[in-house]
Design a protein around this motif. Structure first.
Motif, PDB file in Angstrom:
ATOM      1  N   HIS A  93       0.808  -1.232   0.000  1.00 57.98           N
ATOM      2  CA  HIS A  93       0.000   0.000   0.000  1.00 57.98           C
ATOM      3  C   HIS A  93       0.837   1.277   0.000  1.00 57.98           C
ATOM      4  O   HIS A  93       0.513   2.239   0.700  1.00 57.98           O
ATOM      5  N   LEU A  94       1.934   1.284  -0.756  1.00 58.43           N
ATOM      6  CA  LEU A  94       2.708   2.522  -0.921  1.00 58.43           C
ATOM      7  C   LEU A  94       2.042   3.370  -1.999  1.00 58.43           C
ATOM      8  O   LEU A  94       1.339   2.840  -2.866  1.00 58.43           O
ATOM      9  N   VAL A  95       2.262   4.678  -1.948  1.00 57.28           N
ATOM     10  CA  VAL A  95       1.702   5.563  -2.977  1.00 57.28           C
ATOM     11  C   VAL A  95       2.626   5.503  -4.190  1.00 57.28           C
ATOM     12  O   VAL A  95       3.806   5.855  -4.095  1.00 57.28           O
ATOM     13  N   PRO A  96       2.109   5.033  -5.345  1.00 57.26           N
ATOM     14  CA  PRO A  96       2.980   4.731  -6.492  1.00 57.26           C
ATOM     15  C   PRO A  96       3.768   5.935  -7.005  1.00 57.26           C
ATOM     16  O   PRO A  96       4.913   5.794  -7.420  1.00 57.26           O
ATOM     17  N   GLY A  97       3.164   7.136  -6.966  1.00 57.52           N
ATOM     18  CA  GLY A  97       3.823   8.309  -7.537  1.00 57.52           C
ATOM     19  C   GLY A  97       4.859   8.950  -6.624  1.00 57.52           C
ATOM     20  O   GLY A  97       5.542   9.885  -7.030  1.00 57.52           O
ATOM     21  N   LEU A  98       4.961   8.470  -5.390  1.00 52.46           N
ATOM     22  CA  LEU A  98       5.893   9.086  -4.439  1.00 52.46           C
ATOM     23  C   LEU A  98       7.141   8.223  -4.275  1.00 52.46           C
ATOM     24  O   LEU A  98       7.075   6.999  -4.368  1.00 52.46           O
ATOM     25  N   THR A  99       8.266   8.872  -4.014  1.00 53.63           N
ATOM     26  CA  THR A  99       9.507   8.129  -3.764  1.00 53.63           C
ATOM     27  C   THR A  99       9.439   7.475  -2.385  1.00 53.63           C
ATOM     28  O   THR A  99       8.523   7.756  -1.593  1.00 53.63           O
ATOM     29  N   ALA A 100      10.437   6.629  -2.115  1.00 56.85           N
ATOM     30  CA  ALA A 100      10.490   5.930  -0.823  1.00 56.85           C
ATOM     31  C   ALA A 100      10.453   6.935   0.330  1.00 56.85           C
ATOM     32  O   ALA A 100       9.643   6.808   1.257  1.00 56.85           O
ATOM     33  N   VAL A 101      11.290   7.957   0.244  1.00 54.91           N
ATOM     34  CA  VAL A 101      11.369   8.894   1.368  1.00 54.91           C
ATOM     35  C   VAL A 101      10.071   9.713   1.479  1.00 54.91           C
ATOM     36  O   VAL A 101       9.606  10.010   2.592  1.00 54.91           O
ATOM     37  N   GLU A 102       9.448  10.018   0.348  1.00 51.41           N
ATOM     38  CA  GLU A 102       8.173  10.753   0.386  1.00 51.41           C
ATOM     39  C   GLU A 102       7.065   9.891   0.988  1.00 51.41           C
ATOM     40  O   GLU A 102       6.215  10.382   1.738  1.00 51.41           O
ATOM     41  N   ASN A 103       7.057   8.592   0.646  1.00 53.12           N
ATOM     42  CA  ASN A 103       6.067   7.690   1.225  1.00 53.12           C
ATOM     43  C   ASN A 103       6.189   7.642   2.745  1.00 53.12           C
ATOM     44  O   ASN A 103       5.186   7.640   3.462  1.00 53.12           O
ATOM     45  N   VAL A 104       7.433   7.595   3.221  1.00 53.39           N
ATOM     46  CA  VAL A 104       7.665   7.510   4.664  1.00 53.39           C
ATOM     47  C   VAL A 104       7.268   8.818   5.348  1.00 53.39           C
ATOM     48  O   VAL A 104       6.708   8.826   6.450  1.00 53.39           O
ATOM     49  N   ALA A 105       7.537   9.925   4.657  1.00 49.04           N
ATOM     50  CA  ALA A 105       7.267  11.248   5.250  1.00 49.04           C
ATOM     51  C   ALA A 105       5.780  11.580   5.290  1.00 49.04           C
ATOM     52  O   ALA A 105       5.320  12.324   6.173  1.00 49.04           O
ATOM     53  N   LEU A 106       5.025  11.016   4.345  1.00 40.98           N
ATOM     54  CA  LEU A 106       3.633  11.436   4.152  1.00 40.98           C
ATOM     55  C   LEU A 106       2.781  11.444   5.430  1.00 40.98           C
ATOM     56  O   LEU A 106       2.166  12.466   5.762  1.00 40.98           O
ATOM     57  N   PRO A 107       2.727  10.312   6.194  1.00 46.55           N
ATOM     58  CA  PRO A 107       1.860  10.343   7.385  1.00 46.55           C
ATOM     59  C   PRO A 107       2.289  11.388   8.409  1.00 46.55           C
ATOM     60  O   PRO A 107       1.440  11.949   9.114  1.00 46.55           O
ATOM     61  N   LEU A 108       3.591  11.660   8.476  1.00 50.24           N
ATOM     62  CA  LEU A 108       4.068  12.664   9.438  1.00 50.24           C
ATOM     63  C   LEU A 108       3.648  14.064   8.999  1.00 50.24           C
ATOM     64  O   LEU A 108       3.243  14.893   9.812  1.00 50.24           O
ATOM     65  N   LEU A 109       3.734  14.305   7.685  1.00 49.12           N
ATOM     66  CA  LEU A 109       3.315  15.609   7.159  1.00 49.12           C
ATOM     67  C   LEU A 109       1.812  15.795   7.347  1.00 49.12           C
ATOM     68  O   LEU A 109       1.336  16.862   7.710  1.00 49.12           O
ATOM     69  N   LEU A 110       1.061  14.683   7.101  1.00 47.52           N
ATOM     70  CA  LEU A 110      -0.404  14.768   7.228  1.00 47.52           C
ATOM     71  C   LEU A 110      -0.830  15.079   8.655  1.00 47.52           C
ATOM     72  O   LEU A 110      -1.869  15.695   8.880  1.00 47.52           O
ATOM     73  N   ARG A 111      -0.022  14.628   9.637  1.00 49.69           N
ATOM     74  CA  ARG A 111      -0.432  14.933  11.017  1.00 49.69           C
ATOM     75  C   ARG A 111       0.128  16.278  11.478  1.00 49.69           C
ATOM     76  O   ARG A 111      -0.039  16.663  12.630  1.00 49.69           O
ATOM     77  N   GLY A 112       0.826  16.961  10.573  1.00 51.61           N
ATOM     78  CA  GLY A 112       1.213  18.341  10.861  1.00 51.61           C
ATOM     79  C   GLY A 112       2.592  18.525  11.456  1.00 51.61           C
ATOM     80  O   GLY A 112       2.918  19.606  11.949  1.00 51.61           O
ATOM     81  N   HIS A 133      19.749   3.985   0.494  1.00 51.09           N
ATOM     82  CA  HIS A 133      20.311   4.006  -0.868  1.00 51.09           C
ATOM     83  C   HIS A 133      19.217   3.982  -1.943  1.00 51.09           C
ATOM     84  O   HIS A 133      19.493   4.182  -3.118  1.00 51.09           O
ATOM     85  N   ARG A 134      17.980   3.732  -1.538  1.00 53.18           N
ATOM     86  CA  ARG A 134      16.864   3.717  -2.492  1.00 53.18           C
ATOM     87  C   ARG A 134      15.869   4.840  -2.193  1.00 53.18           C
ATOM     88  O   ARG A 134      14.728   4.789  -2.621  1.00 53.18           O
ATOM     89  N   ARG A 135      16.300   5.847  -1.456  1.00 48.42           N
ATOM     90  CA  ARG A 135      15.355   6.855  -0.960  1.00 48.42           C
ATOM     91  C   ARG A 135      14.587   7.566  -2.075  1.00 48.42           C
ATOM     92  O   ARG A 135      13.448   7.938  -1.887  1.00 48.42           O
ATOM     93  N   HIS A 136      15.222   7.737  -3.254  1.00 46.86           N
ATOM     94  CA  HIS A 136      14.536   8.476  -4.323  1.00 46.86           C
ATOM     95  C   HIS A 136      13.871   7.561  -5.357  1.00 46.86           C
ATOM     96  O   HIS A 136      13.476   8.016  -6.422  1.00 46.86           O
ATOM     97  N   HIS A 137      13.787   6.284  -5.046  1.00 46.19           N
ATOM     98  CA  HIS A 137      13.117   5.344  -5.956  1.00 46.19           C
ATOM     99  C   HIS A 137      11.627   5.303  -5.665  1.00 46.19           C
ATOM    100  O   HIS A 137      11.200   5.386  -4.514  1.00 46.19           O
ATOM    101  N   ARG A 138      10.854   5.143  -6.740  1.00 48.15           N
ATOM    102  CA  ARG A 138       9.402   4.961  -6.561  1.00 48.15           C
ATOM    103  C   ARG A 138       9.120   3.467  -6.369  1.00 48.15           C
ATOM    104  O   ARG A 138       9.939   2.631  -6.767  1.00 48.15           O
ATOM    105  N   PRO A 139       7.942   3.133  -5.770  1.00 49.01           N
ATOM    106  CA  PRO A 139       7.646   1.725  -5.490  1.00 49.01           C
ATOM    107  C   PRO A 139       7.853   0.807  -6.694  1.00 49.01           C
ATOM    108  O   PRO A 139       8.395  -0.292  -6.559  1.00 49.01           O
ATOM    109  N   GLY A 140       7.446   1.274  -7.910  1.00 53.34           N
ATOM    110  CA  GLY A 140       7.586   0.443  -9.106  1.00 53.34           C
ATOM    111  C   GLY A 140       9.032   0.121  -9.457  1.00 53.34           C
ATOM    112  O   GLY A 140       9.292  -0.805 -10.230  1.00 53.34           O
ATOM    113  N   GLU A 141       9.965   0.875  -8.882  1.00 53.51           N
ATOM    114  CA  GLU A 141      11.395   0.647  -9.156  1.00 53.51           C
ATOM    115  C   GLU A 141      12.061  -0.170  -8.048  1.00 53.51           C
ATOM    116  O   GLU A 141      13.285  -0.292  -8.015  1.00 53.51           O
ATOM    117  N   LEU A 142      11.237  -0.701  -7.144  1.00 56.87           N
ATOM    118  CA  LEU A 142      11.784  -1.467  -6.009  1.00 56.87           C
ATOM    119  C   LEU A 142      11.275  -2.905  -6.053  1.00 56.87           C
ATOM    120  O   LEU A 142      10.177  -3.160  -6.556  1.00 56.87           O
TER     121      LEU A 142
END
Ligand code: ADP
Length: 232
Positions: A93-112, A133-142
């Motif tokens: 259930h990762l967001v396909p358009g977001l990179t690994a680091v963006e996926n991880v950050a998302l819930p924290l950003l959403l809670r402010g 080492h994969r922080r800027h990869h999108r889910p489809g590239e992992l």
């Protein structure tokens, strides 16, 4: 950390009722790693879904970190999932358009949380799951295993006390599955988190401190993983 008292769940569909969970009582202590195994349909996911507040019990009580969760409003559950509980599913259930680091950050950003705090924490948890080492990869590239590592990082980003994992190795080959279980094991060893794992995989259950076997919505036995392996 998680206490269930005579917890039951009955699904009603027209004329049919299914007792998915029957009178389940147990206690999972702080920092423990507990696995639930049993045949398909025995109630494992129902149990986890109730502890996650994704569904409501028909009767019984859930105590979560000392609080009576059965009286939670849906807003209380949202707060609990934001602060106390982390959830990992079979299907990442990762967001396909977001990179690994963006996926991880998302819930924290959403809670402010503040941007700089979020960036630091996202790096920290990606490091914990060996994915910087994969922080800027999108889910489809992992690979599947890498995607699950990112999903675990996301589940841990808000420092939950309880990690709920529903078949986290279900979509992985056995090598990747072993890796993921070793990772989850290491988190509990570090005293970071209490883990409730649902799995039909005997080998995944080997990582747990102890294993509950379920049948027809009931807990039938509590064993050590090695005893379980002896039976298999
Ligand atoms: P497991 O995770 O062990 O495979 P589940 O908890 O998914 O088992 O399901 C337990 C029982 O409850 C099954 O008989 C299943 O068909 C039934 N069940 C699960 N969810 C629902 C639902 N939303 N509506 C009706 N029946 C359900």
């Amino acid at each position: 950390m998680v206490t269930l008292v005579q917890l039951s769940k009955t699904y009603v569909r027209g004329e049919t009722t299914v007792a998915a969970l029957r009178d389940v009582s147990l206690e999972v202590g702080r920092g423990e790693f507990c696995a639930f195994v049993g045949p398909s349909g025995c109630g494992k996911s129902t149990l986890l879904g109730l502890v996650a507040g994704l569904d409501h019990p028909t009767s019984g009580d859930i105590l979560l970190d000392g609080r009576r969760a059965t009286t939670f409003t849906s807003n209380d559950w949202t707060v609990a999932r934001r602060d106390v509980i982390g959830i990992v599913f079979q299907a990442f259930h990762l967001v396909p358009g977001l990179t690994a680091v963006e996926n991880v950050a998302l819930p924290l950003l959403l809670r402010g949380d503040r941007g700089s705090t979020v960036a630091r924490r996202a790096e920290e948890v990606l490091e914990m799951v060996s994915m910087t080492h994969r922080r800027h990869h999108r889910p489809g590239e992992l690979s599947g295993g890498e995607q699950q590592r990112v999903a675990i990082a996301r589940a841990l980003a808000h420092r939950p006390k309880v990690l709920l994992a529903d078949e986290p190795t279900g979509n992985l080959d056995s090598h990747q599955g072993t890796d993921i279980m070793a990772l989850i094991r290491s988190l509990t060893k570090a005293g970071e988190v209490t883990v409730l794992l649902v799995t039909h995989s005997q080998s995944a259950a080997q990582s747990a401190d102890y294993v509950w076997t379920m049948q027809d919505g009931r807990l039938v036995s509590r064993t050590t993983p090695s005893a379980l392996a002896g039976v298999a």
